[in-house]
Design an enzyme around this catalytic site. Structure first.
Site, PDB file in Angstrom:
ATOM      1  N   ASN A  11     132.288  82.532  12.130  1.00 55.42           N
ATOM      2  CA  ASN A  11     133.664  82.724  11.687  1.00 55.42           C
ATOM      3  C   ASN A  11     133.949  81.760  10.535  1.00 55.42           C
ATOM      4  OD1 ASN A  11     136.389  82.981  11.361  1.00 55.42           O
ATOM      5  ND2 ASN A  11     136.953  82.457  13.461  1.00 55.42           N
ATOM      6  N   PHE A  12     134.129  82.314   9.343  1.00 57.36           N
ATOM      7  CA  PHE A  12     134.332  81.458   8.163  1.00 57.36           C
ATOM      8  C   PHE A  12     135.722  80.825   8.141  1.00 57.36           C
ATOM      9  CE2 PHE A  12     131.086  83.549   4.976  1.00 57.36           C
ATOM     10  CZ  PHE A  12     130.078  83.416   5.927  1.00 57.36           C
ATOM     11  N   LYS A  13     136.656  81.381   8.914  1.00 54.96           N
ATOM     12  CA  LYS A  13     138.030  80.887   8.944  1.00 54.96           C
ATOM     13  C   LYS A  13     138.547  80.744   7.499  1.00 54.96           C
ATOM     14  CE  LYS A  13     137.742  78.901  13.524  1.00 54.96           C
ATOM     15  NZ  LYS A  13     138.124  77.813  14.436  1.00 54.96           N
ATOM     16  N   HIS A  95     142.161  85.998  17.966  1.00 51.37           N
ATOM     17  CA  HIS A  95     141.583  84.649  17.937  1.00 51.37           C
ATOM     18  C   HIS A  95     142.686  83.643  18.281  1.00 51.37           C
ATOM     19  CE1 HIS A  95     139.831  80.939  16.420  1.00 51.37           C
ATOM     20  NE2 HIS A  95     138.669  81.541  16.563  1.00 51.37           N
ATOM     21  N   GLU A 143     136.876  81.404  24.282  1.00 52.80           N
ATOM     22  CA  GLU A 143     136.882  80.127  23.561  1.00 52.80           C
ATOM     23  C   GLU A 143     138.018  79.260  24.077  1.00 52.80           C
ATOM     24  OE1 GLU A 143     137.451  81.222  19.358  1.00 52.80           O
ATOM     25  OE2 GLU A 143     135.411  80.531  19.116  1.00 52.80           O
ATOM     26  N   GLY A 183     133.102  74.406  19.704  1.00 55.54           N
ATOM     27  CA  GLY A 183     132.351  73.154  19.740  1.00 55.54           C
ATOM     28  C   GLY A 183     130.845  73.299  19.676  1.00 55.54           C
ATOM     29  N   SER A 205     132.813  75.661  12.561  1.00 52.96           N
ATOM     30  CA  SER A 205     132.554  74.399  11.846  1.00 52.96           C
ATOM     31  C   SER A 205     131.111  73.917  11.943  1.00 52.96           C
ATOM     32  CB  SER A 205     133.501  73.307  12.364  1.00 52.96           C
ATOM     33  OG  SER A 205     133.380  73.183  13.775  1.00 52.96           O
TER      34      SER A 205
HETATM   35  O1  G3P Z   1     135.830  81.598  16.133  1.00 50.48           O
HETATM   36  C1  G3P Z   1     135.005  80.538  16.479  1.00 50.48           C
HETATM   37  C2  G3P Z   1     135.704  79.245  16.386  1.00 50.48           C
HETATM   38  O2  G3P Z   1     137.012  79.303  16.888  1.00 50.48           O
HETATM   39  C3  G3P Z   1     134.930  78.113  17.012  1.00 50.48           C
HETATM   40  O3  G3P Z   1     135.221  76.999  16.227  1.00 50.48           O
HETATM   41  O4  G3P Z   1     134.541  75.123  14.825  1.00 50.48           O
HETATM   42  O5  G3P Z   1     134.383  74.957  17.323  1.00 50.48           O
HETATM   43  O6  G3P Z   1     132.779  76.405  16.072  1.00 50.48           O
HETATM   44  P1  G3P Z   1     134.171  75.799  16.110  1.00 50.48           P
END
Ligand code: G3P
Length: 226
Positions: A11-13, A95, A143, A183, A205
């Protein structure tokens, strides 16, 4: 384009490291790792970058959200038909950073199905995972919001939520794969998620902000395929 499991969905956000030319470069890295290792990797860039990416890479490109509005007098919304037109494979829905109402999720899943677009519906705990699975999406992605961006993997901090989500969905149907995210930064996080019953991971991330995204992605794939 069919989305295979086990799946790594990036997810590039709206990270600057995954915007504009950076988004295209990162998508090409994801495609290269997918092709090199025969892995299923998909990307979810911002919509402004999605068409250019979908025209270049041969891995699934997903929207981060679509709106269940009809063609007509609506400003600032995104039609699922427009997403289809630019060659995307589907969309995330609900999301935790873009929550929508349950009735809108239900309608959106149906709109995407009619267009043969995949729906990846996000949930934040086990009860909401059951609710989302009952609406018949292609994937559910659990999530815990508090772990998003934390670098503390859901597979370490809350393994029971992954196991519980998988069991909850299987009580409704065996046909909907469960992804997990939040995470995840290491290959071991991916491997543990799969061991807990997930059919893939949703990551942002850990890959987008990595010094060497290709290195991280390759580690994810190796642990996932081990
Ligand atoms: O959509 C996936 C995202 O919400 C997870 O974020 O940065 O913890 O991989 P992250």
């Amino acid at each position: 384009m069919k989305i295979k499991t086990p799946l790594i969905l990036i997810n590039f956000k709206t990270y600057s490291q995954a915007t504009g030319r950076n988004a295209l470069n990162l998508a090409k890295i994801c495609e290269a790792v997918a092709k090199q290792h025969g892995a299923s990797i998909a990307v979810a860039p911002q919509l402004a970058d999605a068409q250019r990416i979908a025209e270049v890479v041969e891995i699934p490109v997903l929207a981060q959200h679509i709106d269940n509005v009809q063609p007509g007098s609506h400003t600032g919304f995104v039609l699922p038909e427009a997403v289809k037109e630019i060659g995307l494979a589907g969309s995330l829905l609900n999301h935790s950073e873009h929550r929508i109402r349950l009735d809108v999720i239900e309608d959106s899943i149906q709109r995407l199905k009619k267009l043969e677009l995949a729906s990846i519906v996000c949930s934040n705990n086990i009860p909401t995972t059951s609710a989302m699975a009952s609406l018949g999406p292609d994937f559910v992605a659990i999530e815990p919001p508090e772990l998003i961006g934390s670098g503390i993997s859901v597979s370490d901090a809350q393994p029971e939520i992954i196991e519980g989500a998988v069991k909850a969905v299987q009580r409704i149907t065996k046909k909907i794969p469960v992804l997990c995210g939040a995470g995840i930064t290491k290959g071991a996080d991916v491997k543990k998620s799969i061991q807990l019953g997930a059919k893939g991971v949703l990551v942002a991330s850990g890959v987008v902000k990595a010094e060497k995204p290709e290195k991280v992605l390759t580690e994810f794939v190796k642990y996932m395929q081990a």
